[in-house]
Structures are given as C-alpha cells and as structure tokens.
Design an enzyme around this catalytic site. Structure first.
Site, PDB file in Angstrom:
ATOM      1  N   SER A   1       0.666  -1.339   0.018  1.00  0.00           N
ATOM      2  CA  SER A   1       0.072  -0.304   0.021  1.00  0.00           C
ATOM      3  C   SER A   1       0.756   1.407  -0.164  1.00  0.00           C
ATOM      4  O   SER A   1       0.326   2.377  -0.006  1.00  0.00           O
ATOM      5  CB  SER A   1      -0.919  -0.184   1.172  1.00  0.00           C
ATOM      6  OG  SER A   1      -0.224   0.542   2.376  1.00  0.00           O
TER       7      SER A   1
ATOM      8  N   THR B   1      -2.740   2.702   2.932  1.00  0.00           N
ATOM      9  CA  THR B   1      -1.852   3.998   3.176  1.00  0.00           C
ATOM     10  C   THR B   1      -1.136   3.648   4.712  1.00  0.00           C
ATOM     11  O   THR B   1      -1.681   2.834   5.232  1.00  0.00           O
ATOM     12  CB  THR B   1      -3.142   5.085   2.949  1.00  0.00           C
ATOM     13  OG1 THR B   1      -3.216   5.265   1.893  1.00  0.00           O
ATOM     14  CG2 THR B   1      -2.067   6.451   3.478  1.00  0.00           C
TER      15      THR B   1
ATOM     16  N   THR C   1       1.636   7.043   0.806  1.00  0.00           N
ATOM     17  CA  THR C   1       0.939   5.842   0.029  1.00  0.00           C
ATOM     18  C   THR C   1       1.242   5.713  -1.446  1.00  0.00           C
ATOM     19  O   THR C   1       2.028   6.597  -2.010  1.00  0.00           O
ATOM     20  CB  THR C   1      -0.519   6.366   0.058  1.00  0.00           C
ATOM     21  OG1 THR C   1      -1.536   5.328  -0.334  1.00  0.00           O
ATOM     22  CG2 THR C   1      -0.756   7.522  -0.902  1.00  0.00           C
TER      23      THR C   1
ATOM     24  N   ARG D   1      -3.320  10.478 -11.203  1.00  0.00           N
ATOM     25  CA  ARG D   1      -4.149  10.594 -10.252  1.00  0.00           C
ATOM     26  C   ARG D   1      -3.390  10.848  -8.783  1.00  0.00           C
ATOM     27  O   ARG D   1      -2.651   9.924  -8.455  1.00  0.00           O
ATOM     28  CB  ARG D   1      -5.026   9.414  -9.920  1.00  0.00           C
ATOM     29  CG  ARG D   1      -6.126   9.411  -8.769  1.00  0.00           C
ATOM     30  CD  ARG D   1      -5.639   8.553  -7.334  1.00  0.00           C
ATOM     31  NE  ARG D   1      -6.730   8.256  -6.537  1.00  0.00           N
ATOM     32  CZ  ARG D   1      -6.343   7.982  -5.148  1.00  0.00           C
ATOM     33  NH1 ARG D   1      -5.241   7.634  -4.859  1.00  0.00           N
ATOM     34  NH2 ARG D   1      -7.360   7.946  -4.401  1.00  0.00           N
TER      35      ARG D   1
ATOM     36  N   THR E   1      -6.544   7.051   6.155  1.00  0.00           N
ATOM     37  CA  THR E   1      -6.415   5.991   5.205  1.00  0.00           C
ATOM     38  C   THR E   1      -7.792   5.625   4.579  1.00  0.00           C
ATOM     39  O   THR E   1      -8.890   5.885   5.216  1.00  0.00           O
ATOM     40  CB  THR E   1      -5.740   4.608   5.731  1.00  0.00           C
ATOM     41  OG1 THR E   1      -6.516   4.388   6.775  1.00  0.00           O
ATOM     42  CG2 THR E   1      -4.533   5.111   6.227  1.00  0.00           C
ATOM     43  N   GLY E   2      -7.618   4.910   3.272  1.00  0.00           N
ATOM     44  CA  GLY E   2      -8.926   4.583   2.642  1.00  0.00           C
ATOM     45  C   GLY E   2      -9.120   5.569   1.487  1.00  0.00           C
ATOM     46  O   GLY E   2      -8.354   5.907   0.972  1.00  0.00           O
TER      47      GLY E   2
HETATM   48  N1  GLY Z   1      -5.906   7.358   0.869  1.00  0.00           N
HETATM   49  C1  GLY Z   1      -5.116   6.860   0.012  1.00  0.00           C
HETATM   50  C2  GLY Z   1      -5.514   7.307  -1.507  1.00  0.00           C
HETATM   51  O1  GLY Z   1      -6.811   7.250  -1.615  1.00  0.00           O
HETATM   52  O2  GLY Z   1      -4.663   7.521  -2.391  1.00  0.00           O
END
Ligand code: GLY
Length: 344
Positions: A87, A199, A217, A227, A250-251
C-alpha cells in the site's frame, strides 16, 4: 522567504522548535481560538494498523529527545521500505500502466510548516521527500517528474519500485480487466477486484506537547496515471495544529478530499471533542457528502475510510466507516486496537 519572522532556520529539530515557538507567539494570538490542553507525560503515536512497528519506533525516538516529525517519518519509512506492504513505497501497487506513483505529505507543528509530493516515481520514501520540501523550500507541494528531480538533487537514487509480487498482481489485474481485450482471463485473488487504497498515516505528540503528522501511500491500485489521492493534500491526508492535535486518514482518498478530513477532525478537537469522537464526526460528514453511486443498496458507503487522531494532551482515537484496527504506542507500549465504527 517573504515572511522574515519565519525563516527556514527555524526548522532545526527540537532546539529550533523552541525558537520557532517563541518567534510565532504574536501569530498565535491571531490564530483560531484554541482550548488550552496540557501536554502528556509520555509521547504518544497513533497510526493505521500497518504502522504498528512505526509507532513503536516513533515513541522510542521522541523519548530520546527526537523531533516529532523526524520520529513520524522514521516510523512510516518502515512501511515504505517494506516490500511486503503493497500500500506504500517499495512494493506499493502501481497505476493502470504498471507504474508506481507515490504520494506523501507531512506537517511539523512547532514550526507550522508543511511539505508534500504527488505522483512521485522511482523513490522509495516519499515521506522523506515531503519533509525536504517542508524543510528547504518556500513551497508546499511538488509533483511528478519535477518532484523526482528535486529528490535526486538531495542524493536520492532512482529505483524500480515494483517487487515480483506487486508486478504479478498488476499483471493479473490487467489480464482480467476487460472481457473484450486481447489479454486472456487468469485466476486472480479477490484483492485484485477490491482495488486496495491502503496507506500509512502517523501522528505523534511529544511530552512537551509538540505534534507532527505524516501520511504516505502508493494510492489507489490501478489508478489512472497522474491521479493523486488525499494523502499529499495537506488538510485531507493529514493535518497538525500544534495547539490542538493532529489527524490523518487511510482509505478512499476522494471521499476524504471532499471533507478536508484531516483539518476537519482537528477542528472538531479544537471545539473540545475527544480524538475518537472527532474522527467519528468527520466520518458522518463523509457519509453526508457521498453521492448515490457510491452507496450500497442498504444506504451505507461502498468504500472504506479511516481517521486517526491525537490531541495535545496525548489522548488518541480512531474511527472508521466499517470495522478496522489501528496502531498506538504510549507508556503502555505498542499495540493494535479496534477503531470506533460508524456502521457495525
Ligand atoms: N488514501 C489513499 C488514497 O486514496 O490514495
């Protein structure tokens, strides 16, 4: 720097932080109202569950007098350099073209400074590059090829960030991506369909009340190249106010960006909320902002999102939309605990 009261010399570790705190006294007087919180007697670090080794390391460093940002960066670097954590950093899952693009940001409470990098390729530890942006520049975020050139100017070497395992996962994903392409379907793990958004976020408070935060991350697996998610966005992926506390996430990054969740969680703490309640309150805002296409038939979000928070007193907490775990280290040692949940 245009602001002479805030020279780059103020970022010099603990000693520099004392100088900066003095220099900033007039600025604090015009800052948002703050409740007065007494510092903890022992350092506290809170992180996503994959940061268990990191929170232990961060507390160990702060106990030896280390700066909170240096401690947080050293803590998350354990995951960035771990090929088994897919991650973040080395071994992080790549974008749809098979290229690993990393995001990170950090804030140093004592000097009220921030640094970030987005879509950084070829460097295993974007948290260190974000700290260099914070420490040596008048900017906050560098991205893409120029962030890479900036890192190389400080001696970072370009490396292949794919491991055999992460490359194989990407190959499986690409093969199964569409029924109408020329790649033959292959058996793949369930994880390939879920598109991980793992992350590591870490927030550290020292016994003198100084606070810092870092989030790093590899972002959403198989993302569109370029992105960037919430992690490098100061105020979303993480945020520190040295008078109040720190929070990070995170998420699903896009859902966090929509509420500026790191900042919002700190603002909830400013109004007196416990870190756990502040994180839960932010998640309620996330759900309220979620468009129908991201809701399941039962009305709950179809994605996961977690917030981790610590205040200047050393109180900590974490909350998630669905069940999750988080890591914490304090005088009782390093351990993993359950988050508070919005939906059981
Ligand atoms: N929270 C990590 C991401 O969406 O890139």
């Amino acid at each position: 720097m245009s602001d002479s009261s805030f020279s780059r010399r103020t970022f010099l570790g603990t000693a520099g932080a004392v100088v900066a705190g003095t220099a900033l006294a007039p600025r604090s007087a015009i800052a948002a109202p703050a409740i007065v919180l007494r510092p903890p007697s022992h350092p506290v670090a809170v992180a996503s569950a994959n940061g268990l080794r990191g929170v232990a390391r961060a507390v160990e460093m702060v106990l030896k007098g280390g700066d909170t940002l240096d401690a947080a960066v050293e803590g998350v670097k354990i995951q960035e350099l771990d090929p088994n954590d897919d991650s973040v950093g080395y071994g992080g899952l790549p974008n749809e073209e098979g290229t690993v693009q990393l995001d990170a940001s950090c804030m140093h409470g004592p000097t009220r400074r921030a640094g970030a990098v987005g879509a950084l390729e070829g460097i295993k530890t974007p948290s260190e590059v974000a700290r260099l942006v914070l420490k040596y520049t008048n900017h906050i975020m560098l991205v893409g090829r120029d962030a890479q050139r900036f890192a190389m100017s400080y001696g970072f070497k370009l490396e292949d960030l794919l491991t055999p395992e992460s490359r194989e996962k990407w190959l499986q994903w690409r093969a199964n991506r569409g029924s109408n392409d020329d790649y033959l379907d292959v058996p793949a793990t369930e994880k390939m369909a879920i598109r991980p958004t793992g992350t590591v976020n870490m927030n550290v408070v020292a016994p003198n009340g100084d606070i810092s935060s870092v989030t790093t991350t590899s972002g959403l697996a198989w993302k569109i190249p370029g992105r960037v998610g919430d992690s490098p966005i100061v105020g979303a992926g993480q945020y520190t106010d040295n008078d109040i506390g720190a929070a990070g996430s995170t998420g699903r990054g896009e859902s966090n960006i929509m509420v500026c969740g790191g900042f919002l969680t700190v603002e909830h703490m400013r109004r007196g909320m416990h870190p756990k309640d502040a994180a839960l309150e932010t998640l309620k805002r996330v759900v309220a902002m979620t468009p129908p296409r991201l809701l399941r038939p039962d009305g709950k979000p179809s994605f996961g999102l977690q917030f981790y928070a610590v205040n200047k007193k050393g109180e900590y907490g974490a909350a998630s939309i669905f069940r999750a775990r988080f890591a914490v280290a304090d005088q009782k040692g390093a351990r993993v605990e359950d988050t508070a949940v919005l939906f059981a």
